[in-house]
Design a protein around this motif. Structure first.
Motif, PDB file in Angstrom:
ATOM      1  N   MET A 137       0.641  -1.566   0.037  1.00 56.47           N
ATOM      2  CA  MET A 137      -0.029   0.357  -0.208  1.00 56.47           C
ATOM      3  C   MET A 137       1.022   0.888   0.100  1.00 56.47           C
ATOM      4  O   MET A 137       0.561   2.199  -0.778  1.00 56.47           O
ATOM      5  CB  MET A 137      -0.640  -0.100   1.147  1.00 56.47           C
ATOM      6  CG  MET A 137      -1.911   0.983   1.012  1.00 56.47           C
ATOM      7  SD  MET A 137      -3.460   0.436   2.853  1.00 56.47           S
ATOM      8  CE  MET A 137      -3.084  -0.425   2.408  1.00 56.47           C
ATOM      9  N   ARG A 138       1.746   1.428   0.958  1.00 54.36           N
ATOM     10  CA  ARG A 138       2.713   2.369   1.103  1.00 54.36           C
ATOM     11  C   ARG A 138       3.512   2.991  -0.323  1.00 54.36           C
ATOM     12  O   ARG A 138       3.610   3.891  -0.922  1.00 54.36           O
ATOM     13  CB  ARG A 138       3.933   2.273   2.003  1.00 54.36           C
ATOM     14  CG  ARG A 138       3.127   2.614   3.782  1.00 54.36           C
ATOM     15  CD  ARG A 138       3.851   2.645   4.624  1.00 54.36           C
ATOM     16  NE  ARG A 138       4.499   3.826   4.139  1.00 54.36           N
ATOM     17  CZ  ARG A 138       4.956   4.834   4.581  1.00 54.36           C
ATOM     18  NH1 ARG A 138       3.976   5.700   4.778  1.00 54.36           N
ATOM     19  NH2 ARG A 138       5.758   5.999   3.932  1.00 54.36           N
ATOM     20  N   THR A 139       4.019   1.424  -0.987  1.00 58.86           N
ATOM     21  CA  THR A 139       5.358   1.333  -2.352  1.00 58.86           C
ATOM     22  C   THR A 139       3.761   1.684  -3.521  1.00 58.86           C
ATOM     23  O   THR A 139       4.375   2.767  -4.290  1.00 58.86           O
ATOM     24  CB  THR A 139       5.480   0.093  -2.513  1.00 58.86           C
ATOM     25  OG1 THR A 139       6.431   0.337  -1.037  1.00 58.86           O
ATOM     26  CG2 THR A 139       5.908   0.421  -4.043  1.00 58.86           C
ATOM     27  N   ARG A 140       2.488   1.414  -2.929  1.00 62.16           N
ATOM     28  CA  ARG A 140       1.702   2.159  -4.154  1.00 62.16           C
ATOM     29  C   ARG A 140       1.002   3.112  -4.690  1.00 62.16           C
ATOM     30  O   ARG A 140       1.020   4.586  -5.067  1.00 62.16           O
ATOM     31  CB  ARG A 140       0.262   1.437  -4.597  1.00 62.16           C
ATOM     32  CG  ARG A 140       0.164   0.074  -4.812  1.00 62.16           C
ATOM     33  CD  ARG A 140      -0.847  -0.994  -4.197  1.00 62.16           C
ATOM     34  NE  ARG A 140      -1.918  -0.114  -4.961  1.00 62.16           N
ATOM     35  CZ  ARG A 140      -2.915  -0.089  -5.660  1.00 62.16           C
ATOM     36  NH1 ARG A 140      -2.348  -1.028  -6.495  1.00 62.16           N
ATOM     37  NH2 ARG A 140      -3.314   0.249  -5.918  1.00 62.16           N
ATOM     38  N   THR A 141       1.260   4.412  -2.954  1.00 60.14           N
ATOM     39  CA  THR A 141       1.846   5.801  -2.719  1.00 60.14           C
ATOM     40  C   THR A 141       2.609   5.848  -3.314  1.00 60.14           C
ATOM     41  O   THR A 141       2.409   7.715  -3.681  1.00 60.14           O
ATOM     42  CB  THR A 141       0.957   5.940  -1.202  1.00 60.14           C
ATOM     43  OG1 THR A 141       0.405   5.535  -1.300  1.00 60.14           O
ATOM     44  CG2 THR A 141       1.034   7.592  -0.947  1.00 60.14           C
ATOM     45  N   GLU A 142       3.573   6.092  -2.206  1.00 61.43           N
ATOM     46  CA  GLU A 142       5.068   5.971  -3.104  1.00 61.43           C
ATOM     47  C   GLU A 142       4.908   6.166  -5.036  1.00 61.43           C
ATOM     48  O   GLU A 142       5.791   7.264  -5.268  1.00 61.43           O
ATOM     49  CB  GLU A 142       6.507   5.227  -2.621  1.00 61.43           C
ATOM     50  CG  GLU A 142       6.380   5.721  -1.244  1.00 61.43           C
ATOM     51  CD  GLU A 142       7.177   6.450  -0.664  1.00 61.43           C
ATOM     52  OE1 GLU A 142       7.227   7.562  -2.122  1.00 61.43           O
ATOM     53  OE2 GLU A 142       7.210   7.099   0.507  1.00 61.43           O
ATOM     54  N   ILE A 143       4.538   5.617  -5.302  1.00 64.80           N
ATOM     55  CA  ILE A 143       5.335   5.000  -6.746  1.00 64.80           C
ATOM     56  C   ILE A 143       3.759   6.113  -7.518  1.00 64.80           C
ATOM     57  O   ILE A 143       4.101   7.251  -8.431  1.00 64.80           O
ATOM     58  CB  ILE A 143       4.000   3.651  -7.346  1.00 64.80           C
ATOM     59  CG1 ILE A 143       4.768   2.999  -6.970  1.00 64.80           C
ATOM     60  CG2 ILE A 143       3.437   4.191  -9.329  1.00 64.80           C
ATOM     61  CD1 ILE A 143       4.667   1.387  -7.616  1.00 64.80           C
ATOM     62  N   ILE A 144       2.700   6.678  -6.298  1.00 63.28           N
ATOM     63  CA  ILE A 144       1.859   7.811  -7.262  1.00 63.28           C
ATOM     64  C   ILE A 144       2.601   9.230  -6.963  1.00 63.28           C
ATOM     65  O   ILE A 144       2.493  10.058  -8.224  1.00 63.28           O
ATOM     66  CB  ILE A 144       0.487   7.982  -6.854  1.00 63.28           C
ATOM     67  CG1 ILE A 144      -0.117   6.323  -7.304  1.00 63.28           C
ATOM     68  CG2 ILE A 144      -0.242   9.056  -6.814  1.00 63.28           C
ATOM     69  CD1 ILE A 144      -0.850   5.826  -8.479  1.00 63.28           C
ATOM     70  N   ALA A 145       2.785   9.835  -5.652  1.00 65.46           N
ATOM     71  CA  ALA A 145       3.328  10.773  -5.742  1.00 65.46           C
ATOM     72  C   ALA A 145       4.940  10.645  -6.713  1.00 65.46           C
ATOM     73  O   ALA A 145       5.081  11.805  -7.240  1.00 65.46           O
ATOM     74  CB  ALA A 145       3.920  10.611  -4.246  1.00 65.46           C
ATOM     75  N   ARG A 146       5.131   9.451  -7.200  1.00 65.50           N
ATOM     76  CA  ARG A 146       7.168   9.379  -7.779  1.00 65.50           C
ATOM     77  C   ARG A 146       6.524  10.265  -9.121  1.00 65.50           C
ATOM     78  O   ARG A 146       7.251  11.179  -9.866  1.00 65.50           O
ATOM     79  CB  ARG A 146       8.436   8.413  -7.682  1.00 65.50           C
ATOM     80  CG  ARG A 146       9.128   8.696  -8.572  1.00 65.50           C
ATOM     81  CD  ARG A 146       9.933   7.389  -8.518  1.00 65.50           C
ATOM     82  NE  ARG A 146      10.927   8.033  -9.047  1.00 65.50           N
ATOM     83  CZ  ARG A 146      11.676   7.709 -10.161  1.00 65.50           C
ATOM     84  NH1 ARG A 146      10.452   7.380 -11.744  1.00 65.50           N
ATOM     85  NH2 ARG A 146      13.418   7.770 -10.519  1.00 65.50           N
TER      86      ARG A 146
END
Length: 246
Positions: free
Chosen positions: A223-232
């Motif tokens: 979940m956190r990695t997916r959030t980081e992907i969207i932010a990046r």
């Protein structure tokens, strides 16, 4: 095929799209396992002959400690993969794993202190296991700090990965500390190479809680990695198209 899959998994878009279908199942599975495991351990496992009901904190303490150690390896390996193969998602996994690991290490230290008061008569001692776990907590915080200490993202990722890799030396020290030094902390009760010293009526709900924590860890990390992907990748075409479609 495995090599192709490895590189595909390193693509932010491929990772995000493939894990979308996994998230509801992982979340549901983690909740079910946590409910069953905690009810079994806290409500139905027998009291300990010496510690009474105070021992039941192991159903939180032990899984948190396991994941704090395993999560550090995940963070360090992700950083190493990012440095070697330059995969974007690897660094994002490393970044995402750091705060989760820090929380798990804190939970392990806190529940250990709560357990230690009635068991040892003190909240804290500079015991080999406890001290090395505290160092692990600071290593997690160090990786998080380095992520924000550089204005250049690549420099921050490399510095964090190097610290994470250096810090892996602490993991076997934590694991073997109760064997190498005189310590208040009891030796491992769950053993895979010889007979465990914990009764099956306590061991099985504990193992179920360990599995539950692993599934929960995978869910939160994803979940956190997916959030980081969207932010990046927020300025990329595929993210804009996805936002428009939703």
């Amino acid at each position: 095929m495995a090599w192709t899959w490895f590189h595909q998994f390193g693509s932010p878009r491929w990772f995000y799209e493939k894990t979308t279908a996994w998230m509801p199942w992982l979340f549901a599975l983690s909740i079910i396992l946590l409910i069953v495991g905690s009810a079994w351990g806290l409500g139905f496992a027998p009291s300990d002959s010496k510690q009474g009901n105070s021992y039941r904190i192991i159903f939180i303490h032990v899984p948190a400690a396991f994941l704090a150690l395993a999560g550090y390896y995940i963070m360090a390996i992700s950083g190493a993969i990012g440095m070697i193969w330059k995969t974007k998602v690897s660094y994002l996994v490393m970044r995402s794993a750091a705060p989760i690991g820090a929380v798990l290490t804190f939970v392990s230290l806190f529940t250990g202190a709560v357990w230690g008061k009635p068991t040892w008569g003190t909240w804290w001692v500079w015991d080999a296991r406890i001290t090395s776990m505290l160092i692990l907590f600071f290593l997690y915080l160090g990786v998080m700090a380095l992520q924000n200490a550089f204005s250049h993202e690549e420099s921050a990722n490399k510095a964090s990965a190097i610290l994470a890799l250096v810090g892996t030396v602490n993991i076997p020290i934590i694991y073997k500390s109760v064997d190498w030094w005189y310590t208040l902390h009891q030796p491992a009760t769950i053993k895979f190479t010889e007979d465990s010293t914990i009764d099956p009526s306590m061991k099985y709900p504990l193992l179920l809680m360990v599995v539950a924590f692993y599934v929960l860890y995978a869910t939160v990390l994803m979940m956190r990695t997916r959030t980081e992907i969207i932010a990046r990748e927020r300025k990329s075409k595929w993210v804009k198209e996805m936002a428009t479609a939703s």
